[in-house]
Design a protein around this motif. Structure first.
Motif, PDB file in Angstrom:
ATOM      1  N   PRO A 196     -10.164  11.048  -5.398  1.00 48.47           N
ATOM      2  CA  PRO A 196     -10.907  10.006  -4.671  1.00 48.47           C
ATOM      3  C   PRO A 196     -10.565   8.598  -5.165  1.00 48.47           C
ATOM      4  CG  PRO A 196     -12.362  11.819  -5.210  1.00 48.47           C
ATOM      5  CD  PRO A 196     -11.068  12.090  -5.918  1.00 48.47           C
ATOM      6  N   PHE A 197     -10.434   8.451  -6.497  1.00 50.54           N
ATOM      7  CA  PHE A 197     -10.094   7.130  -7.034  1.00 50.54           C
ATOM      8  C   PHE A 197      -8.739   6.672  -6.524  1.00 50.54           C
ATOM      9  CE2 PHE A 197      -7.699   4.554 -10.019  1.00 50.54           C
ATOM     10  CZ  PHE A 197      -8.548   3.470 -10.194  1.00 50.54           C
ATOM     11  N   ARG A 198      -7.736   7.525  -6.583  1.00 50.36           N
ATOM     12  CA  ARG A 198      -6.388   7.137  -6.160  1.00 50.36           C
ATOM     13  C   ARG A 198      -6.362   6.734  -4.690  1.00 50.36           C
ATOM     14  NH1 ARG A 198      -2.784  11.880  -9.227  1.00 50.36           N
ATOM     15  NH2 ARG A 198      -3.294  11.215 -11.361  1.00 50.36           N
ATOM     16  N   VAL A 199      -7.078   7.464  -3.862  1.00 53.46           N
ATOM     17  CA  VAL A 199      -7.117   7.149  -2.433  1.00 53.46           C
ATOM     18  C   VAL A 199      -7.781   5.792  -2.198  1.00 53.46           C
ATOM     19  CG1 VAL A 199      -8.102   7.827  -0.206  1.00 53.46           C
ATOM     20  CG2 VAL A 199      -7.053   9.562  -1.685  1.00 53.46           C
ATOM     21  N   VAL A 200      -8.925   5.567  -2.836  1.00 56.83           N
ATOM     22  CA  VAL A 200      -9.631   4.292  -2.676  1.00 56.83           C
ATOM     23  C   VAL A 200      -8.784   3.143  -3.216  1.00 56.83           C
ATOM     24  CG1 VAL A 200     -11.672   2.963  -3.369  1.00 56.83           C
ATOM     25  CG2 VAL A 200     -11.907   5.364  -2.726  1.00 56.83           C
ATOM     26  N   TRP A 201      -8.104   3.384  -4.334  1.00 58.56           N
ATOM     27  CA  TRP A 201      -7.251   2.352  -4.933  1.00 58.56           C
ATOM     28  C   TRP A 201      -6.155   1.934  -3.962  1.00 58.56           C
ATOM     29  CZ3 TRP A 201      -7.679  -0.262  -9.539  1.00 58.56           C
ATOM     30  CH2 TRP A 201      -6.561  -1.005  -9.952  1.00 58.56           C
ATOM     31  N   VAL A 202      -5.506   2.900  -3.350  1.00 66.35           N
ATOM     32  CA  VAL A 202      -4.431   2.610  -2.397  1.00 66.35           C
ATOM     33  C   VAL A 202      -4.970   1.879  -1.172  1.00 66.35           C
ATOM     34  CG1 VAL A 202      -2.734   3.644  -0.838  1.00 66.35           C
ATOM     35  CG2 VAL A 202      -2.977   4.511  -3.177  1.00 66.35           C
ATOM     36  N   LEU A 203      -6.127   2.299  -0.666  1.00 66.80           N
ATOM     37  CA  LEU A 203      -6.704   1.672   0.523  1.00 66.80           C
ATOM     38  C   LEU A 203      -7.194   0.250   0.260  1.00 66.80           C
ATOM     39  CD1 LEU A 203      -8.740   4.662   2.037  1.00 66.80           C
ATOM     40  CD2 LEU A 203      -6.520   3.748   2.799  1.00 66.80           C
ATOM     41  N   ALA A 204      -7.506  -0.067  -0.996  1.00 65.30           N
ATOM     42  CA  ALA A 204      -7.971  -1.416  -1.337  1.00 65.30           C
ATOM     43  C   ALA A 204      -6.848  -2.440  -1.283  1.00 65.30           C
ATOM     44  CB  ALA A 204      -8.612  -1.418  -2.725  1.00 65.30           C
ATOM     45  N   VAL A 205      -5.601  -1.971  -1.381  1.00 69.76           N
ATOM     46  CA  VAL A 205      -4.458  -2.893  -1.459  1.00 69.76           C
ATOM     47  C   VAL A 205      -4.336  -3.786  -0.227  1.00 69.76           C
ATOM     48  CG1 VAL A 205      -1.940  -3.029  -1.558  1.00 69.76           C
ATOM     49  CG2 VAL A 205      -3.162  -1.511  -3.119  1.00 69.76           C
ATOM     50  N   PRO A 206      -4.248  -3.247   1.012  1.00 73.66           N
ATOM     51  CA  PRO A 206      -4.096  -4.140   2.169  1.00 73.66           C
ATOM     52  C   PRO A 206      -5.292  -5.063   2.368  1.00 73.66           C
ATOM     53  CG  PRO A 206      -4.518  -1.887   2.890  1.00 73.66           C
ATOM     54  CD  PRO A 206      -4.245  -1.834   1.416  1.00 73.66           C
ATOM     55  N   PHE A 207      -6.494  -4.592   1.993  1.00 71.20           N
ATOM     56  CA  PHE A 207      -7.675  -5.448   2.097  1.00 71.20           C
ATOM     57  C   PHE A 207      -7.513  -6.673   1.205  1.00 71.20           C
ATOM     58  CE2 PHE A 207     -11.849  -6.714   0.419  1.00 71.20           C
ATOM     59  CZ  PHE A 207     -12.487  -7.076   1.600  1.00 71.20           C
ATOM     60  N   MET A 232       0.831  -1.202   0.000  1.00 71.32           N
ATOM     61  CA  MET A 232       0.000   0.000   0.000  1.00 71.32           C
ATOM     62  C   MET A 232       0.867   1.254   0.000  1.00 71.32           C
ATOM     63  SD  MET A 232      -2.767   1.341   2.863  1.00 71.32           S
ATOM     64  CE  MET A 232      -1.465   1.579   4.093  1.00 71.32           C
ATOM     65  N   VAL A 233       1.903   1.275   0.826  1.00 72.89           N
ATOM     66  CA  VAL A 233       2.787   2.435   0.912  1.00 72.89           C
ATOM     67  C   VAL A 233       3.504   2.666  -0.416  1.00 72.89           C
ATOM     68  CG1 VAL A 233       4.843   3.382   2.011  1.00 72.89           C
ATOM     69  CG2 VAL A 233       3.108   2.236   3.396  1.00 72.89           C
ATOM     70  N   LEU A 234       4.050   1.588  -0.991  1.00 68.91           N
ATOM     71  CA  LEU A 234       4.798   1.715  -2.246  1.00 68.91           C
ATOM     72  C   LEU A 234       3.885   2.139  -3.398  1.00 68.91           C
ATOM     73  CD1 LEU A 234       7.103  -1.442  -1.978  1.00 68.91           C
ATOM     74  CD2 LEU A 234       7.780   0.956  -1.728  1.00 68.91           C
ATOM     75  N   VAL A 235       2.708   1.538  -3.464  1.00 66.15           N
ATOM     76  CA  VAL A 235       1.759   1.897  -4.517  1.00 66.15           C
ATOM     77  C   VAL A 235       1.348   3.362  -4.369  1.00 66.15           C
ATOM     78  CG1 VAL A 235      -0.603   1.525  -5.367  1.00 66.15           C
ATOM     79  CG2 VAL A 235       0.889  -0.432  -4.920  1.00 66.15           C
ATOM     80  N   GLY A 236       1.080   3.782  -3.129  1.00 58.28           N
ATOM     81  CA  GLY A 236       0.692   5.165  -2.889  1.00 58.28           C
ATOM     82  C   GLY A 236       1.758   6.154  -3.327  1.00 58.28           C
TER      83      GLY A 236
END
Length: 449
Positions: free
Chosen positions: A390-401, A194-198
């Motif tokens: 909003p898309f970028r934030v949701v995309w990053v947050l979806a990673v750990p899930f 998540m951190v790296l993708v962000g």
């Protein structure tokens, strides 16, 4: 929930069933004939343009160089399909599946060429002054307002499919590989990814392009070298492997060892389906990244863009398939990434499995980056540039899930939506094919390349 699962499963069977595969292959062959086999005859031209396209020309407009655009496409396509997908095709369809995967790639070069030409030709500027394109814009600007609903469908399918096939499924594969091989907890893989993708995608396409241009060539070359090591170890089996591939592309193969046997139809179905899953020819995604590339010529972009299919399937997927067949592990009963890992481990005991796991992790990570841009552009088409952050934030947050969740249904739904993307794209390719032929003819009449 069970009823919904059964419904999606039924739709998935139709989407990835024989009629769709015939449609994708048939469209590719039709386009190849329309272009008089130019994509095959101009592979060398494409590589030359790719090399020269590492830096944009003075008159060219776009956000990233043509080379970075191609690397972004490869970042998205070179993923788990090149490792797990190829292994699954061989497990279910036998060695003959690799032959049909090659056929898919050959006609897929024409498909991807046309996708990119139309995406660049009909691209436009978004609200921030950046170039944006893809099948939805080709439909909107090429076919007119009466077909606009078709572009909307493509954007909806792509906008949702990306979260599964381009995000959660990829990080789930990463977490599984790292936990199995190195005992790294899934939640840790999710947080780190998540951190790296962000850090990458919050910088937009320019940062994605730079990272892809640095990482993708390295990962492809490193994987090819590792695969060559496997083939050198089992060099004596290479002629037999090719015999098996060509023989069982047209004749059934009997059960042997842990392999259950396969009919010719299985070789065709799984070879074509896994080939399309890997190189995405027919799904329309390549044009989205190429439309952001600096260029004054849609045909030049197409010649560079079609190389994605060549590199992904005819080189990288072939390496995986040959390693599996030459090592003999394809009869052992394993499937997916475990089968590919068994081939590498057989050639390099003690380290082969670890090398394969690292390759899978890097492949999956770059896929998350590439698909983030595809998904973002789909949502921009639907609701405008206000969707970007909003898309970028949701995309990053979806990673750990995705790293810790059970994704059976998410995978099924995403795979179905991914296949549905092909329908609007193929319709636009067939209807706009005369435009591609005209642009191609004019380009080669004016440029001796």
């Amino acid at each position: 929930m069970e009823a919904l699962n059964n419904l999606v499963n039924s739709v998935n069977g139709l989407v990835w069933g024989p009629p769709m595969l015939v449609l994708i292959l048939g469209t590719g062959f039709f386009l190849m004939v329309m272009l008089k086999f130019m994509p095959l005859l101009r592979i060398g031209t494409g590589f030359g343009l790719m090399w020269r396209g590492r830096e944009p020309g003075e008159a060219e407009t776009g956000q990233i160089s043509p080379f970075q655009a191609l690397m972004t496409c490869l970042a998205a396509t070179v993923g788990t399909g090149n490792i797990a997908g190829v292994a699954t095709a061989v497990f279910l369809g036998g060695p003959g599946a690799l032959f049909w995967m090659w056929c898919t790639a050959l006609v897929g070069m024409a498909t991807k060429y046309c996708e990119v030409v139309l995406a660049v030709h009909y691209r436009e500027l978004d609200g921030r002054g950046e170039h944006i394109g893809g099948p939805m814009y080709a439909i909107k600007n090429g076919l007119g307002k009466h077909w606009a609903w078709l572009g909307v469908l493509f954007a909806i399918f792509g906008g949702f499919a990306g979260f599964g096939i381009g995000n959660m499924v990829q990080v789930n594969s990463m977490a599984d590989a790292l936990e199995t091989t190195f005992s790294i907890p899934g939640w840790l893989t999710g947080v780190a990814t998540m951190v790296l993708v962000g850090l990458v995608i919050l910088g937009g396409i320019k940062r994605i392009g730079k990272v892809a241009a640095s990482l993708v060539p390295f990962m492809c070359v490193a994987y090819i070298i590792a695969s060559i090591v496997v083939l050198v170890v089992f060099a004596e089996a290479i002629p037999t492997a090719f015999d098996l591939i060509f023989e069982h592309a047209f004749t059934p193969i009997a059960a042997t060892g842990g392999f259950a046997g396969a009919a010719v139809m299985a070789a065709i179905r799984f070879g074509v389906a896994r080939g399309i899953f890997s190189n995405e020819a027919g799904l329309g995604t390549a044009g989205i990244a190429q439309a952001a590339g600096t260029t004054t010529s849609s045909v030049r972009s197409g010649l560079i863009g079609m190389l994605g299919t060549f590199i992904d399937t005819l080189i990288i997927c072939s390496m995986t398939g040959l390693a599996i067949i030459c090592s003999g592990v394809w009869t052992g009963g394993e499937s997916g990434a475990a089968l590919s890992a068994a081939a590498f481990e057989a050639a390099m005991p003690g380290i082969g499995g670890a090398i394969l796991s690292i390759a899978l992790v890097i492949f999956a990570f770059t896929t998350i980056l590439g698909w983030s841009y595809y998904g973002e552009r789909c949502w921009v088409f639907l609701v405008g540039t206000r969707a970007i952050w909003p898309f970028r934030v949701v995309w990053v947050l979806a990673v750990p899930f995705g790293a810790i969740a059970q994704l059976d249904f998410a995978w099924l739904l995403a795979d179905t939506l991914n296949g549905l993307m092909a329908i609007p794209n193929l319709i636009s390719l067939l209807l706009l094919s005369p435009v591609v032929v005209k642009l191609t003819r004019e380009y080669f009449a004016a440029n001796r390349v």
